[in-house]
Each structure stands twice: as C-alpha cells, then as structure tokens.
Design a protein around this motif. Sequence first.
Motif, PDB file in Angstrom:
ATOM      1  N   ARG A 131       9.282  44.392 -32.702  1.00 14.49           N
ATOM      2  CA  ARG A 131       9.943  43.249 -33.222  1.00 14.49           C
ATOM      3  C   ARG A 131      10.748  43.605 -34.423  1.00 14.49           C
ATOM      4  O   ARG A 131      10.319  44.337 -35.317  1.00 14.49           O
ATOM      5  CB  ARG A 131       8.902  42.102 -33.759  1.00 14.49           C
ATOM      6  N   HIS A 134       4.334  39.044 -38.808  1.00 15.23           N
ATOM      7  CA  HIS A 134       5.617  39.032 -38.603  1.00 15.23           C
ATOM      8  C   HIS A 134       6.142  37.401 -39.085  1.00 15.23           C
ATOM      9  O   HIS A 134       5.322  36.633 -38.848  1.00 15.23           O
ATOM     10  CB  HIS A 134       5.933  39.224 -37.290  1.00 15.23           C
ATOM     11  N   CYS A 182       5.599  47.562 -32.993  1.00 18.42           N
ATOM     12  CA  CYS A 182       5.566  46.698 -31.716  1.00 18.42           C
ATOM     13  C   CYS A 182       7.274  46.431 -31.229  1.00 18.42           C
ATOM     14  O   CYS A 182       7.371  45.944 -30.171  1.00 18.42           O
ATOM     15  CB  CYS A 182       5.147  45.250 -32.056  1.00 18.42           C
ATOM     16  N   CYS A 213       0.880  40.621 -35.079  1.00 13.62           N
ATOM     17  CA  CYS A 213       1.172  40.791 -33.501  1.00 13.62           C
ATOM     18  C   CYS A 213      -0.050  41.972 -33.246  1.00 13.62           C
ATOM     19  O   CYS A 213      -0.810  42.303 -34.023  1.00 13.62           O
ATOM     20  CB  CYS A 213       2.431  41.658 -33.433  1.00 13.62           C
ATOM     21  N   CYS A 245       6.523  47.811 -38.398  1.00  8.23           N
ATOM     22  CA  CYS A 245       5.462  47.641 -37.253  1.00  8.23           C
ATOM     23  C   CYS A 245       6.014  48.498 -35.936  1.00  8.23           C
ATOM     24  O   CYS A 245       7.336  48.471 -35.888  1.00  8.23           O
ATOM     25  CB  CYS A 245       5.105  46.225 -36.875  1.00  8.23           C
TER      26      CYS A 245
END
Lengths: 447, 66
Positions: free
Chosen positions: A327, A267, A325, A259, A323
């Motif tokens: 997700r 991912h 992000c 990502c 991470c």
Amino acid sequence: MSDSPYWNPKTETMPREELSALQAKKLRAVVARAYEKSAFHRRLLDGGKVRPERIRSLADLERIPFTTREAWMECQGAVPLYGDMLAQPEHDAVRYHMTSGTTGRRPLRVLDSRLDWKWIAECWCYGFHGFGVRPTDRVFFAFSYATFIGFWGAHYACEKMGAMVLPSGNMATPNRVRVIEEMGATVVCATPTYALRMAQEARELGIDLPRGLVSKVIVSGEPAGSIPATKRLIESQWGAKVGDTAGMTELGTIMMFECSHQPGGAHIIEDHFVEEVIDPATGKAVGYGERGERVVTSFGRGMIPVLRYRTRDLVVKVPGARCSCGRTFDLYEGGILGRVDDMLLVRGTNVYPRAVEAIVREYPAVDEFQIRLWTDEGIRDEIGVRCEVRAGHEEHWDRAAVDLQKDLVRNHEGLHFHVERVPTGSLPRFELKAKRVKDDRVVKGGA
Amino acid sequence: MKDLAGREATPVERRLLRLYDGVADLLREEGLAPCVAANLKEAAAALCVAILDLGLRHERPDDLGL
Ligand SMILES: [Zn+2]
C-alpha cells in the motif's frame, strides 16, 4: 472477483503523485460543496477569506481555517438540534447518532444520509478486508448498537463483504462469550479493554479461547489497540491476531486500519481522507516521524462536511513504504498515541496514560489497573497505579509490584509512583471507552 | 475520459459510469412506485460509492436525495 489483498487495489497502491492529484480534485469539490450548501462552513471559509475556486492543490489546504469540537458544539447549541452545518436537507437523513459525551460537555449530534451510510461501511471494508476478513468469516460484534456510532459501520461492512454478522446488542458478557463459542465466530470486534474482559470471563466459564475458532480480534475505540504489550496480551488470551482501527463520531467511520502485515502502525485511508499532523500549540505542520495532532478532512460524508477538523489525537505519520504490504497509504506509527488533552502534569513531569498502560501491560500478573492521582499534604501531587492481580499469578505479585514500580519511575524521569494491589473486581470495567485515570487532586500540577 | 488521478478510464470503469447514469436517470422519473424508487436509491448510492472509490467523479448527486 479477484482475491486481491486490497479492497481497492487501484487507490491503495497508487503512486503518491497520482494520489495527491486525486486528493486535490476531491478537496476542491468538497470545499465548493460545503461552501455552497452549509452555512456553518460558508462562515468558516469566509472568515478565513478562502474562495473555494482558489483551492487547486493540496498546498491550498492550509489556507482553510481549522474546525474545532468547540465550534461544532457552539453551532449546535445556538441552532438545535444540528446547528446550521448540514449540507443536505434533514429529510435526506436515514440515521441519527451522537457522541458519548463527557461531564459538562454537550454531545455532538450527527445525521447521515443513505449515501453516507454506504460510504461509512465502505471505509470499514478497506480495514476489514485489509486485515484478512473474507466472506467465509463469522464476525461477532461485542457492541450495544445504540446512539454511539462505534461498530455500526463495521456491521454493515461485513454484510456488504458477504461475511456473516453475529450481533450481540445488550447481551451480558457471559452470554457473549458463550455465543462466540457456540456460533463458531472467527472474528471478534470489541474495544481492547472489552476484549480482555471477555477473555477473563471465558476463563471463569472454562472456555478455552485460544483453542477456539477466533483467528482475528479487530479493535477500535481506544488508543490501546496499538500498544504492543496490550496487543500481545489480547493475542495470547484469544489465540488470535489483533488488528487496530480508529475512527470518530465526527467522521462516522474509520480513517485508518492495520493491514495483515501488521507493521506496528495503521494505514490512513488516503483516497477518502486527507490527514495533516500539526503542532497543537502553533498549528503549524510537522514532518514525517514527528509527534503532533491529527487534523482531518473527509471527502465522503455528505450531510456534515468535515474540513480540517482538529481531532486532539496524537499521532506520528510515517511513509507507507514502511510497511511491506504494497500500500502507498501513509501510516500512523503506533496508531493513536493518546489525546492532546490526556497529558497529566505531575510534579513537573509529563505523564501520558497510554505510556503508563504500555508499561503496566508488560506484567502478566496485572489483570486490570487504574491510574490514581491525589494531593498529599495539601499541595504535593502523588501518582499511583492500582492493580488487580490475575487469578493464578498471586505468588508473582510481590516481585512484579517492585519491578513495575521501578519501570514506571525509570520511564518518568524519576517521578515516584505508588503501586498498590486492590481486590479482584473492585476496579471498573468498560465496554466502550475505558477511563483508567482517577484524578482526585485538589491542585493539579502541584509541587 | 480521464479519472481524477489523471488516468485513462478502463472499459469496466466506463461501463460502471454508464450503469450509474442509467440508474440515476431512471430515479429522476416522476411517479415511480415506492418499491421501485427506494430500491433504485439503494442501487444508485451503492454505485456512487464504487465511483468515488475509483476516483471517476467527485460530484455528489445532491438532486437525488441520496
Ligand atoms: Zn500495510
């Protein structure tokens, strides 16, 4: 349309319990369909005494026998062309592909339907959108568009997303570099090795890539895409961010992507795949943070179901929360770490080509390299790294060679490495899967 | 109606399903012109992927030749 950073906000941020429930339902449906429609899979499941209706949760997954490349090859060898594994009539197919194949191995043949192709492109959309590709981008594909599946799905993904595709087919490298500049490409897709090859060509043509418009290089096809030093090298030579993806012909598409937060891993697209990590020797599951072999089950490919396929890829799975992000999809830390079969045994020491590459790429003086193994005095293994020196770095070479040699020895339990300079242009260059190991040993693993 | 993760389907998700079912039904009609049948198949496959993405259903429409 929202400007979500996620292609599929619903599943990419889904709490793990809900995601597991979703996967369990999809698994049950995929197993039932494979059992009903594909003779190959019915044999497989019957062999493991697995009744599809008994698959209720993800825990039931491990009751399903593994599928292997060997079984796939055997099946297609016994019943040409596609074996008896198709779950739909052949006339539903809209495309044929095959693996690149290595010496002595039968290539795998795959067919995909119209719906399969829509889904193949969709998985690439997760990755491209997640790395920041948008409809305003102009995406150049350094890809030959032949029977190897490679970036075919990525091409369709870009069209679906509304980005402009710049195909290059059988263009030679200088032409490709000129088109990237002339057309103002903002994203370039290539293997890591070929991204470096194009950068070298650009320098020879006097094209200053870092000052150009390319802001993202999306790589696939080789483990090197997540080796930090290789990545930094590509990033510096292109003046762009490098995003890693990985897939395989057996899946038709990618199952993981890096990502835009670039957490040092990729991912897993967990709403379309279940990925297990096992000890390749025992077949037993290993936990988060432990290195093992990927085993994949696909929810999306219809013509050829994929249940618990042993990929031979080495990975380390870690929770998605690693991470920032947002997700919830788990990550493969460091991407694909190599192949189970890649390990070289040299005088009792394990040598992974990817680990050697990670060291060599720390040396900007090295442009291209090759790992060579040979037998000395009829019995003793020797290993060396042959290097082409980058133009402009000649004066640093002697120092770099000494340091590189020491680094290689230090990282391999004292195993002696030869480091040798070879003429520029003498080592092979690769557009697809790079093969940087030349094993000329008479006896492998000799003392 | 609940999705595969156990969530209540949203109004947009319900509309998507109705749209897909409509296209799939039309595709089952006999004697469609080639241009209509082919484009309906394209549309059905595209809608089906959105449904799979959202986890609304898991059956593949094997009778439609997609
Ligand atoms: Zn992330």
